[in-house]
Structures are given as C-alpha cells and as structure tokens.
Enzyme design. Structure first.
Site, PDB file in Angstrom:
ATOM      1  CE  LYS A  51      -6.964   3.751 -25.561  1.00 29.62           C
ATOM      2  NZ  LYS A  51      -7.089   4.346 -24.218  1.00 29.62           N
ATOM      3  CB  THR A  85      -4.403   4.919 -21.665  1.00 23.54           C
ATOM      4  OG1 THR A  85      -4.353   5.106 -23.083  1.00 23.54           O
ATOM      5  CG2 THR A  85      -5.825   5.113 -21.177  1.00 23.54           C
ATOM      6  CE1 TYR A 130      -4.304   0.549  -0.353  1.00 28.71           C
ATOM      7  CE2 TYR A 130      -4.417  -1.403   1.021  1.00 28.71           C
ATOM      8  CZ  TYR A 130      -5.018  -0.516   0.151  1.00 28.71           C
ATOM      9  OH  TYR A 130      -6.311  -0.686  -0.212  1.00 28.71           O
ATOM     10  CG  ASP A 152      -8.124  11.570 -23.306  1.00 28.36           C
ATOM     11  OD1 ASP A 152      -7.104  10.885 -23.521  1.00 28.36           O
ATOM     12  OD2 ASP A 152      -9.208  11.084 -22.938  1.00 28.36           O
ATOM     13  NE  ARG A 190      -5.488  -3.472 -20.465  1.00 26.12           N
ATOM     14  CZ  ARG A 190      -6.093  -2.936 -21.520  1.00 26.12           C
ATOM     15  NH1 ARG A 190      -7.044  -2.041 -21.359  1.00 26.12           N
ATOM     16  NH2 ARG A 190      -5.769  -3.291 -22.734  1.00 26.12           N
ATOM     17  CD  GLU A 218      -4.851   4.954   0.415  1.00 22.69           C
ATOM     18  OE1 GLU A 218      -5.067   5.760   1.329  1.00 22.69           O
ATOM     19  OE2 GLU A 218      -5.563   3.974   0.172  1.00 22.69           O
TER      20      GLU A 218
HETATM   21  N1  DSN Z   1     -11.511   2.059 -25.085  1.00 21.98           N
HETATM   22  C1  DSN Z   1     -10.604   3.002 -25.683  1.00 21.98           C
HETATM   23  C2  DSN Z   1     -10.668   2.973 -27.156  1.00 21.98           C
HETATM   24  O1  DSN Z   1     -10.821   1.902 -27.675  1.00 21.98           O
HETATM   25  O2  DSN Z   1     -10.546   3.997 -27.806  1.00 21.98           O
HETATM   26  C3  DSN Z   1     -10.801   4.358 -25.178  1.00 21.98           C
HETATM   27  O3  DSN Z   1     -11.321   4.338 -23.926  1.00 21.98           O
END
Ligand code: DSN
Length: 485
Positions: free
Chosen positions: A280, A277, A71, A248, A286, A73
């Site tokens: 990607k 994120t 933990y 974003d 993730r 925090e």
């Molecule tokens: N789920 C992602 C996408 O496929 O674009 C975005 O949240």
C-alpha cells in the site's frame, strides 16, 4: 518532490517488461493481453484507491525469477529443505531492512498478505500468553507431549479469548475480529468506535469498554479512518487491562517509514506487535510482514507452518528491494507529498461543497460522504469509474446504506503521488469528482423508487471528464516504452 519511477529514464525497465510480455504471449497470448490491458487501464485512469500504489520496476522485476521455484519452510538458517542459502540471504536482508527502517526488535517477512500477517500475529499472542504458560504448567516442551486431557483443555482455552478492535463502519478492518473473517470465529469480539460529534476515536469510551471487556488483544489500526491515532494512549489502555496491543499499520506503513508519523503516532515503539501489508503506502510487492518486540519473536517466527504455506522467496526478495527504497531520503519526501496531496484533495472537495467524514484528513486518505449528492457509495464509485477515476465505495459511521451499497467513497493519494502528481492536480481532481457526482442521479427502479445501484450520468460530461483525467496524467507516463499486445 514526488517520485516518478516510470519515466523515459526507465527505458531498461520498459525493455525488460516488453520482452517478458513477448515470452508470455508465446505461451498464452490471452494472459499477455490481460497484463497489457491492465497497464493500459492504469495508464489512463486516476488511481485513487487508498490501498493501491505503483511498485517500482526494480520491485516488480525482482518477483519474476528463479527464487519462485524454491521451497524454504522454516526460518533463516533453520529450514526444512536443503539448498536454501539464497533464500536465507534474501529473507535476512528483507528482515534487516525492516528492523532498521521501523526501529523494530524483530521482523518476520514471510506473510503472503495482510490477513496472513494478522493471523500470524494473533497466533503469536495466543502462543505467548496462552499456550506457553499451559506447556509450562504441564512441564512439557511442546504440544505433542501434552496428555489428551491437557490438550483438550488448552484447545478450549485458545478458543475462548477476547479481542477489541475498531468497528467496521468507523474505519476498522474485517480481520480485526469480525465474523466473516477467521478472526471473528476465533475470538469473542467487541468494537470501539468514534465520537459521532467529531468523527475522532473516542479513547475514553474505548478505555471503558476495555476495562469492562478485558480483552487479550486490543487491535489498533484502520483501513478507512482519515485521522491520526494516538498509539501511546492505546498502549496505556492496553497496559491498564493487561491486553497485548497489536497495531495493523497496513494502510499507513509508508507514512511511518517516511517519518511523517512519528512520536505518539508511530505505532512501533508503543505496540507489542505490528502488522502490515507491503504494497500500500509502503509501495512494495503484494505481501505482508510482522514486526514485534523481542519477547514475541520466537512466537511470530512460527508463522510457517502454523498458519502460512511455504514462504514466497521471490516476494521476500522484492520486499527487501522495496524496503531498501523506503530507507532512501527520497521516500520521506514521497511520504510528505502523499499527505500534502490528501490534504489538497480534501480541501478541494470541501471548497466545492463536499462532505468529508471528520471534515478533512491527516493521513493519506479522504472519506467522502456522498449522501449529500443524493447517491449511494456504489453509484458514486461506478459513475467515477466510468469517468476515468478509480475509487472504492466505503461505509461511513452509522451508515444507513450498510456495507454493500454504503454512503461513502474512499479516496487515497499514495498511487498518484508516486506517479508524480502534486497539490495543484489534486485540486483539479477534486473538481472532476465534484463535477461527476453533482451530475449523477439515481436511476428509477421498475417499482418507481430510486435505485441504490443504477444511476444516470450525461455521456458527454462523462467522456469530457475522462479526457480531463487523461490530460492530467499525460505528463506522468507509465512505462511509455511498453507497447500493448
Ligand atoms: N483491501 C484493503 C483496503 O483496501 O483497505 C485492506 O484489506
């Protein structure tokens, strides 16, 4: 050159994963089997989901260890638990890599996902622009010191703010102020969109809307827009109306990291705050991340426990590894190859008569309008999946089929580029997609009308396509030394 992180050279990784599967199988064999099946599925099909990738063995292995049991925090050096020195190390290194890679003043690597990163950013802006001035007016240091009356007034003010985001059907994301997401319940939202004639963002219309609506936050960024965004222009609009510009960049963070998106197309120098994120195009574990200018840093750092649970230390460590990989020169070559592959895929589809939203692509994704084949996106997605091609259905601008059936499929090249495929293979993939969609037809419902979901596709053609897809992948093996359970 594209990366091939899973070749025979990674025999050590194959051994590690094989051992891990053996250990899991000794406790719950069904889970080991599902993990193995996932590898089999990913090995044998063309992964064209624009938001997916293949993280390196180093990134994957960094997540399976004892950091998971801790933990932590708080933030580096200021934890609510004892014994966090190793978490401090990994979080510090991840943040340092993020700052250096993106040229950001500040990086917060705790968010567990993109939604969490966006929520952290929204609350950072609310904290900076609404809560802090209220505390100052009341001459108190924190919300616990406010009178009941001032607290009630502040809560009302926090819940009475506006956000301007890109509309869903032109490529925006649910977390940019839409009602099914918490952002739409928190903010009064209005959308901007694209010019129907060109499919490109209509900045003049956006500016008019911003001047009239006066949002606290303008959100730029997308999950299904195949073109470049002019973030300098977005910032000018935000400044004109006194809004905070949030970008974003979840989809294109890898292209920013790989220096394909620079100047006006790099959001980091222009936005007040940037979220992403990490899994990607950035090819990490993730998770999520927030970058910001220094004025917002203390507000962003309140993410946990404001909206986040305890940090996932093992994932922050994997983010650090992925960001270290993204700082290597090879990653820039990878990012360039992602875009070249997307362009080759788009050109291959267009040459065969396909219809693409905006007529092409400048980034990692292609949005194909499948209505010309007489199909919904749902039918196209399912027929392609059966043929060994994994995509996802997606709305097109002013989509007559709505967000469930849709009229489009979104295709992205980050994953197959990681696997090593190049532009010649993209042309072959365009041929496979076109061949399947041309041969697919809507099934007829019991009432005699065309179905929006069911479809017919010749089984021999389907199987031949799946075989061609597997043949294309054969030179680029995925963990060849890992036997399936
Ligand atoms: N789920 C992602 C996408 O496929 O674009 C975005 O949240």
């Amino acid at each position: 050159m594209a990366q091939q992180p899973h070749t025979a050279a990674s025999a050590a990784a194959d051994t590690a994963f094989r051992s891990a599967l053996d250990v899991v199988a000794g406790v719950e064999p069904r889970i080991a089997a599902a993990i193995g099946q996932e590898l089999a599925d990913q090995r044998g099909s063309l992964k064209l989901i624009a938001s997916e990738n293949y993280a390196s063995p180093a990134v994957l292995l960094t997540m399976g260890n004892w950091l998971s049991d801790k933990y932590a925090e708080g933030t580096v050096g200021r934890r609510f638990y004892a014994g966090c020195r190793n978490v401090d190390t990994v979080e510090g290194i991840a943040a340092e890599h993020a700052r250096e890679l993106f040229g950001a003043d500040h990086a917060y690597v705790q968010p567990h996902s993109g939604i969490d990163a966006n929520l952290t950013a929204f609350w950072a802006v609310l904290s900076q622009r609404i809560e802090s001035p209220a505390l100052e007016r009341a001459a108190v240091r924190n919300v616990n010191d406010l009178t009941e009356e001032d607290w009630a007034r502040l809560r009302q003010e926090l819940g009475n703010q506006r956000m301007l985001g890109m509309s869903l059907d032109t490529g925006g994301h649910l977390t940019h102020g839409f009602r099914p997401n918490i952002s739409g319940k928190m903010f009064e939202q209005r959308s901007y969109g694209t010019d129907p004639a060109t499919g490109l963002i209509d900045y003049d219309a956006l500016r008019e809307t911003a001047r009239e609506f006066r949002p606290l936050i303008i959100v730029a960024g997308y999950s299904a827009y195949p073109r470049l965004v002019d973030f300098r222009r977005m910032r000018e609009i935000a400044d004109e109306v006194g809004a905070t510009l949030m970008v974003d960049m979840a989809h294109f963070a890898g292209l920013v990291a790989g220096k394909v998106l620079t100047g006006d197309h790099d959001p980091v120098p222009h936005a007040h705050i940037v979220t992403t994120t990490t899994h990607k195009s950035l090819r990490g574990p993730r998770g999520g991340m927030v970058l910001c200018q220094s004025e917002l840093a203390e507000h962003v750092d309140r993410g946990c426990p404001l909206v986040l649970g305890g940090p996932l230390s093992h994932v922050m460590a994997a983010k650090a590894v992925a960001l270290a990989e993204a700082r290597r020169p090879e990653f820039q070559a990878y990012a360039r190859a992602v875009v070249a592959n997307a362009r080759a895929l788009a050109e291959g589809l267009l040459r065969r008569g396909g219809k693409l939203v905006t007529g092409g692509t400048d980034n990692h994704l292609v949005l194909a309008d499948v209505s010309g084949y007489g199909l919904t996106g749902r039918q196209a997605e399912a027929a392609l999946l059966d043929s060994g091609i994994v995509t996802n259905r997606n709305s097109v601008p002013q989509d007559p089929n709505g967000a469930w059936y849709t009229s489009g499929v979104r295709l992205g090249t980050p994953a197959l580029t990681t696997r090593g495929l190049g532009t010649a293979e993209m042309d072959e993939i365009a041929d496979l997609i076109h061949t399947v969609l041309r041969a697919t037809a809507p099934a007829t419902t019991a009432k005699g009308s065309p179905s929006k979901a069911a479809y017919t596709l010749d089984a021999a053609l389907r199987d031949a396509t799946a075989k061609r897809a597997a043949d294309l992948l054969a030179p680029y093996p995925l963990y060849p030394g890992v036997d399936l359970v």
